[in-house]
Design a protein around this motif. Structure first.
Motif, PDB file in Angstrom:
ATOM      1  N   ASP A  10      -5.513 -26.155  41.206  1.00  0.00           N
ATOM      2  CA  ASP A  10      -4.610 -26.585  40.308  1.00  0.00           C
ATOM      3  C   ASP A  10      -4.370 -25.625  39.206  1.00  0.00           C
ATOM      4  OD1 ASP A  10      -3.753 -27.975  37.343  1.00  0.00           O
ATOM      5  OD2 ASP A  10      -2.896 -29.138  38.981  1.00  0.00           O
ATOM      6  N   PRO A  11      -3.682 -24.815  38.865  1.00  0.00           N
ATOM      7  CA  PRO A  11      -4.263 -24.016  37.660  1.00  0.00           C
ATOM      8  C   PRO A  11      -3.881 -24.488  35.728  1.00  0.00           C
ATOM      9  CG  PRO A  11      -1.333 -24.160  37.953  1.00  0.00           C
ATOM     10  CD  PRO A  11      -1.969 -24.741  38.621  1.00  0.00           C
ATOM     11  N   ILE A  16      -9.096 -24.465  32.713  1.00  0.00           N
ATOM     12  CA  ILE A  16     -10.761 -25.382  32.290  1.00  0.00           C
ATOM     13  C   ILE A  16     -11.756 -24.915  32.986  1.00  0.00           C
ATOM     14  CG2 ILE A  16     -11.919 -27.145  32.479  1.00  0.00           C
ATOM     15  CD1 ILE A  16      -8.954 -28.653  32.554  1.00  0.00           C
ATOM     16  N   LEU A  17     -11.547 -23.852  33.844  1.00  0.00           N
ATOM     17  CA  LEU A  17     -13.149 -23.174  34.383  1.00  0.00           C
ATOM     18  C   LEU A  17     -12.895 -22.416  33.523  1.00  0.00           C
ATOM     19  CD1 LEU A  17     -12.784 -23.604  38.117  1.00  0.00           C
ATOM     20  CD2 LEU A  17     -14.427 -25.148  36.335  1.00  0.00           C
ATOM     21  N   VAL A  18     -12.150 -21.060  33.152  1.00  0.00           N
ATOM     22  CA  VAL A  18     -12.280 -19.390  32.238  1.00  0.00           C
ATOM     23  C   VAL A  18     -12.855 -20.453  31.008  1.00  0.00           C
ATOM     24  CG1 VAL A  18     -10.462 -17.618  32.072  1.00  0.00           C
ATOM     25  CG2 VAL A  18     -10.222 -18.362  33.541  1.00  0.00           C
ATOM     26  N   LEU A  19     -11.531 -21.364  29.866  1.00  0.00           N
ATOM     27  CA  LEU A  19     -12.703 -21.698  29.115  1.00  0.00           C
ATOM     28  C   LEU A  19     -13.821 -21.801  28.774  1.00  0.00           C
ATOM     29  CD1 LEU A  19      -9.863 -24.587  28.131  1.00  0.00           C
ATOM     30  CD2 LEU A  19      -9.722 -21.421  27.122  1.00  0.00           C
ATOM     31  N   LEU A  45     -10.835 -33.230  34.281  1.00  0.00           N
ATOM     32  CA  LEU A  45     -12.004 -32.884  34.175  1.00  0.00           C
ATOM     33  C   LEU A  45     -13.083 -33.281  34.938  1.00  0.00           C
ATOM     34  CD1 LEU A  45     -12.456 -32.731  30.305  1.00  0.00           C
ATOM     35  CD2 LEU A  45     -13.249 -31.170  32.115  1.00  0.00           C
ATOM     36  N   ARG A  46     -12.220 -35.270  35.415  1.00  0.00           N
ATOM     37  CA  ARG A  46     -13.013 -35.382  36.723  1.00  0.00           C
ATOM     38  C   ARG A  46     -12.742 -35.093  37.894  1.00  0.00           C
ATOM     39  NH1 ARG A  46      -9.634 -40.302  36.874  1.00  0.00           N
ATOM     40  NH2 ARG A  46      -9.119 -39.336  39.388  1.00  0.00           N
ATOM     41  N   VAL A  47     -11.714 -34.422  37.949  1.00  0.00           N
ATOM     42  CA  VAL A  47     -12.393 -33.603  39.479  1.00  0.00           C
ATOM     43  C   VAL A  47     -12.836 -32.787  39.229  1.00  0.00           C
ATOM     44  CG1 VAL A  47     -10.028 -32.218  41.131  1.00  0.00           C
ATOM     45  CG2 VAL A  47      -9.558 -34.698  39.572  1.00  0.00           C
ATOM     46  N   LEU A  48     -12.518 -31.896  38.542  1.00  0.00           N
ATOM     47  CA  LEU A  48     -13.999 -30.743  38.196  1.00  0.00           C
ATOM     48  C   LEU A  48     -15.160 -31.303  38.388  1.00  0.00           C
ATOM     49  CD1 LEU A  48     -11.827 -28.631  36.084  1.00  0.00           C
ATOM     50  CD2 LEU A  48     -12.299 -27.336  38.258  1.00  0.00           C
ATOM     51  N   ARG A  49     -15.840 -32.461  37.796  1.00  0.00           N
ATOM     52  CA  ARG A  49     -17.284 -32.727  37.887  1.00  0.00           C
ATOM     53  C   ARG A  49     -17.267 -33.640  39.084  1.00  0.00           C
ATOM     54  NH1 ARG A  49     -16.638 -36.446  34.445  1.00  0.00           N
ATOM     55  NH2 ARG A  49     -16.135 -38.254  35.140  1.00  0.00           N
ATOM     56  N   GLU A  50     -16.729 -34.201  40.201  1.00  0.00           N
ATOM     57  CA  GLU A  50     -17.014 -34.308  41.138  1.00  0.00           C
ATOM     58  C   GLU A  50     -16.796 -33.355  42.107  1.00  0.00           C
ATOM     59  OE1 GLU A  50     -13.462 -37.593  41.596  1.00  0.00           O
ATOM     60  OE2 GLU A  50     -14.137 -38.384  40.953  1.00  0.00           O
ATOM     61  N   LEU A  64     -19.873 -33.515  26.327  1.00  0.00           N
ATOM     62  CA  LEU A  64     -19.742 -31.966  26.605  1.00  0.00           C
ATOM     63  C   LEU A  64     -19.451 -31.412  27.538  1.00  0.00           C
ATOM     64  CD1 LEU A  64     -22.645 -29.855  23.999  1.00  0.00           C
ATOM     65  CD2 LEU A  64     -19.542 -30.886  23.426  1.00  0.00           C
ATOM     66  N   TYR A  65     -18.972 -31.059  28.277  1.00  0.00           N
ATOM     67  CA  TYR A  65     -18.470 -30.014  29.969  1.00  0.00           C
ATOM     68  C   TYR A  65     -18.978 -28.908  29.544  1.00  0.00           C
ATOM     69  CZ  TYR A  65     -15.776 -33.940  30.623  1.00  0.00           C
ATOM     70  OH  TYR A  65     -16.093 -35.809  30.371  1.00  0.00           O
ATOM     71  N   GLY A  66     -19.855 -28.078  30.774  1.00  0.00           N
ATOM     72  CA  GLY A  66     -19.526 -27.252  30.717  1.00  0.00           C
ATOM     73  C   GLY A  66     -19.840 -26.397  32.523  1.00  0.00           C
ATOM     74  N   LEU A  67     -19.950 -25.582  32.476  1.00  0.00           N
ATOM     75  CA  LEU A  67     -19.392 -24.714  34.230  1.00  0.00           C
ATOM     76  C   LEU A  67     -20.763 -24.504  34.843  1.00  0.00           C
ATOM     77  CD1 LEU A  67     -17.237 -22.819  35.492  1.00  0.00           C
ATOM     78  CD2 LEU A  67     -18.313 -21.116  34.330  1.00  0.00           C
ATOM     79  N   ASP A  68     -20.614 -25.159  35.914  1.00  0.00           N
ATOM     80  CA  ASP A  68     -21.347 -24.759  37.227  1.00  0.00           C
ATOM     81  C   ASP A  68     -21.480 -24.613  38.081  1.00  0.00           C
ATOM     82  OD1 ASP A  68     -23.325 -25.171  39.135  1.00  0.00           O
ATOM     83  OD2 ASP A  68     -24.253 -27.491  38.905  1.00  0.00           O
ATOM     84  N   PRO A  69     -20.905 -22.895  38.194  1.00  0.00           N
ATOM     85  CA  PRO A  69     -20.542 -22.023  39.441  1.00  0.00           C
ATOM     86  C   PRO A  69     -21.721 -22.218  40.454  1.00  0.00           C
ATOM     87  CG  PRO A  69     -22.041 -20.897  38.071  1.00  0.00           C
ATOM     88  CD  PRO A  69     -22.111 -21.938  36.515  1.00  0.00           C
ATOM     89  N   SER A  70     -22.614 -22.828  40.551  1.00  0.00           N
ATOM     90  CA  SER A  70     -22.790 -22.485  42.061  1.00  0.00           C
ATOM     91  C   SER A  70     -22.430 -23.172  43.474  1.00  0.00           C
ATOM     92  CB  SER A  70     -24.539 -23.264  41.793  1.00  0.00           C
ATOM     93  OG  SER A  70     -24.331 -24.910  41.424  1.00  0.00           O
TER      94      SER A  70
END
Length: 120
Positions: A10-11, A16-19, A45-50, A64-70
């Motif tokens: 999803d764009p 959101i990941l870029v932000l 955000l829920r989809v990204l978190r899951e 607060l939301y933070g990126l986890d690129p692993s």
């Protein structure tokens, strides 16, 4: 890997990941970048978190939301098999070969470039 691929399909979620590359943001700060509703941003955000792409942390009354690129590493490795070496990689390899050849020639006094005389 499928869950990660689905999450980044999803764009809005990709944006959101870029932000979040710049650092942690609250849901409200993230929502402020989009014209969609806050509940829609929360669902993204829920989809990204899951999928394990973002982590959330409660800081006072804010989440607060933070990126986890692993989790992207497996997908990136899988995708990497489809992209052969780029033209730049080939050029850098050729340059490296020339650098080593030049160093070798300097050490040997350029003997590799000079024709050898035959002895009879």
């Amino acid at each position: 890997m499928d869950e990660v691929a689905g999450a980044i399909a999803d764009p809005v979620r990709r944006e959101i990941l870029v932000l979040l590359r710049a650092g942690r943001l609250s849901a409200g700060q993230i929502a402020g970048h989009f014209t969609i509703s806050r509940p829609a941003v929360s669902r993204h955000l829920r989809v990204l978190r899951e999928a394990g792409l973002v982590r959330d942390e409660l800081a006072g009354r804010q989440r607060l939301y933070g990126l986890d690129p692993s989790r992207l590493l497996d997908l990136a490795a899988w995708l990497g098999q489809f992209g052969g070496p780029s033209a730049w990689e080939h050029r850098f390899d050729a340059l490296e070969t020339e650098v080593y050849r030049t160093r070798r020639d300097r050490r040997t006094g350029g003997a590799a470039d000079q024709p050898q005389e035959e002895t009879a």
